[in-house]
Scaffold this active site. Structure first.
Site, PDB file in Angstrom:
ATOM      1  N   ASN A 318       0.853  -1.444   0.058  1.00 13.60           N
ATOM      2  CA  ASN A 318      -0.110  -0.039  -0.130  1.00 13.60           C
ATOM      3  C   ASN A 318       0.599   0.969  -0.148  1.00 13.60           C
ATOM      4  OD1 ASN A 318      -2.703   0.973   0.116  1.00 13.60           O
ATOM      5  ND2 ASN A 318      -1.928   1.813   1.904  1.00 13.60           N
ATOM      6  N   TRP A 359      -6.199   5.804  -5.700  1.00 12.21           N
ATOM      7  CA  TRP A 359      -6.054   7.224  -7.274  1.00 12.21           C
ATOM      8  C   TRP A 359      -7.427   8.131  -5.824  1.00 12.21           C
ATOM      9  CZ3 TRP A 359      -2.707   7.528  -9.761  1.00 12.21           C
ATOM     10  CH2 TRP A 359      -1.984   6.325 -10.048  1.00 12.21           C
TER      11      TRP A 359
END
Ligand SMILES: Cc1cc2nc3c(=O)[nH]c(=O)nc-3n(C[C@H](O)[C@H](O)[C@H](O)COP(=O)(O)OP(=O)(O)OC[C@H]3O[C@@H](n4cnc5c(N)ncnc54)[C@H](O)[C@@H]3O)c2cc1C
Length: 442
Positions: A318, A359
């Site tokens: 991540n 995003w």
């Protein structure tokens, strides 16, 4: 006889649709190779999907059952199959993406038999966690706190026997070469990896999850994305272990629920900034800059290392996802949609809601409470989250583990200042979030 239609739930454990169908009589499993999804994705992702369909067929076979595979669009394939097999009803786990909702409505309308939707893809299904006034949450922490007022769902056991009629033709599962090595497919492998994580990394997850090398995380996303592993089983087993690591890990699984809930209510985020003010950032439609980002040629070691790992393995953890995504949006001011698309092609765990949400979150496009003025320092991110430099040496050997940029593609300080100035102007405008879409069903 009942049909169980598997989509992004390529498993038989904790599968409420399969369990219900089996309680009513013989069952046939069916996977439709949906051209509108498969033609738009990459070879590696198709190969990973087919490998997991093959493993699901094996899970059925080992219990005496049959999994059929058909090519085509579900609203054409399923009515034909219902007619040819005489099925009484179809059962499936509910899906919530914009395409999933459209597909399911069209398929439901095409069938002259009931289509029953069951929960099972999330801990708390999209549309079920809302504020007191019934509106959806747009910030993660209150979403999580509200969700956690309800107990975790109890996972269902795997069936030991599946009785299927033997008349229908099985249908071929294609094979496709992948450009990268794939993990071992199938739910038994996913369950093995889950068990190893529960016995190993889980206890320290809250301390080690941010490492750039991904050694402190589960790497289960490749299985969760295709529903090869049930998130409900994973959360329930983690909760039984208890402790701060388990609490932290379940909070991450709830990010997955949050992202699915956001996309369900705000489908505009597929193409536009979540808060539409940010559509007006001064985007640089520069294909050469984008090419340099994709090809790991920015001259910034942490960015280039992450992009190489992503392209070569189909996965990064991540923290590097956040770093490269934020860099593309804030430093390069390239359209976030370009980066989102390439992530979806390269990531084996590419997931519509998680990828879009990631995003929007990392790019400061209005998801969650993340402030626009947070811009990562690309050197300290590396020194903090890869203190020995071993991840950097592996993926960017020419840096020797040193995160300082060498001849960077852009003037990093100037790019940061350019973004901050533009964002400051836009932040003065009122927020522009469309009204949430009403839950369509259930
Ligand atoms: C720009 C960007 C794009 C992303 N794209 C995807 C994607 O396409 N598919 C995807 O599954 N995840 C995506 N993520 C979220 C996250 O990075 C991955 O889920 C995680 O790195 C997968 O590794 P893991 O299974 O070891 O995670 P763990 O840390 O072990 O977490 C367990 C599970 O929790 C869920 N999870 C963890 N972090 C997040 C998060 N931030 N948001 C949503 N769910 C989370 C995942 O299902 C994950 O498998 C993205 C994040 C960003 C910042």
């Amino acid at each position: 006889m009942h049909l169980v239609w598997h989509r992004g739930d390529l498993r038989i454990h904790d599968h409420p649709a399969l369990t219900t169908a089996l309680s009513r009589g013989p069952v046939l499993g069916i996977v439709v190779l949906d051209e509108s999804i498969l033609s738009g994705t990459s070879a590696r992702r198709r190969a990973w999907f087919y490998a997991n369909v093959q493993a699901l067929r094996e899970s059925y076979r080992q219990r005496g059952g049959t999994l059929l595979v058909r090519k085509g669009t579900p609203w054409n394939v399923l009515p034909e199959l219902v007619a040819s097999t005489g099925a009484e009803a179809v059962h499936a786990l509910a899906s919530y993406t914009p395409y999933g909702l459209l597909r399911d409505q069209k398929t439901e309308a095409s069938l002259h038999r009931p289509l029953y939707w069951h929960p099972g893809c999330y801990l708390y299904e999209p549309g079920t966690v809302s504020k007191d006034d019934g509106t959806p949450y747009t910030v993660y922490t209150p979403f999580r706190k509200r969700a956690q007022k309800s107990p975790l769902p109890e996972p269902l056991p795997s069936p030991t026997k599946i009785e299927s009629p033997t008349t229908a033709e099985l249908g071929t599962i294609p094979e496709e070469a992948s450009d990268i090595p794939l993990p071992d497919a199938g739910e038994s492998k996913a369950l093995e990896l889950l068990e190893r994580f529960l016995n190993g990394g889980l206890a320290h997850y809250h301390l080690e999850r941010d490492g750039l090398d991904g050694s402190g995380v589960s790497r289960l996303s490749v299985y969760l994305t295709l529903g090869v592993l049930s998130p409900r089983l994973a959360a329930s087993l983690a909760a039984k272990r208890g402790g701060p690591g388990a609490e932290s890990w379940i909070r991450e699984l709830l990010w997955r629920d949050f992202m699915a809930d956001l996309l369900y209510h705000y489908p505009h985020m597929r193409t536009e900034a979540f808060d539409r003010r940010w559509n007006d950032l001064p985007w640089q439609n520069d294909p050469e800059l984008f090419e340099a980002w994709c090809r790991a040629k920015t001259g910034i070691p942490v960015i280039d290392a992450a992009m190489r790992e992503l392209k070569t393995t189909g996965w990064i953890s991540n923290r590097p996802r956040m770093i490269v995504a934020q860099f593309l949006v804030k430093h390069l001011l390239l359209p976030w949609q370009w980066g989102e698309k390439i992530f979806k092609e390269w990531l084996l765990d590419g997931d519509t809601a998680n990828n879009l949400g990631g995003w929007h979150w990392a790019g400061g496009l209005g998801v969650d409470a993340a402030p626009y003025f947070r811009v990562f320092n690309l050197v300290t991110q590396a020194t903090k989250h890869d203190p020995e430099g071993s991840w950097l040496r592996r993926w960017h050997p020419e840096s020797g583990g040193n995160p300082e940029p060498v001849s960077p593609l852009i003037d990093i300080a100037a790019a940061r200042a350019r973004y901050l100035e533009a964002a400051k102007q836009l932040s003065r405008r009122p927020s522009d979030l469309p009204a949430p879409r009403d839950p369509l069903r259930r």
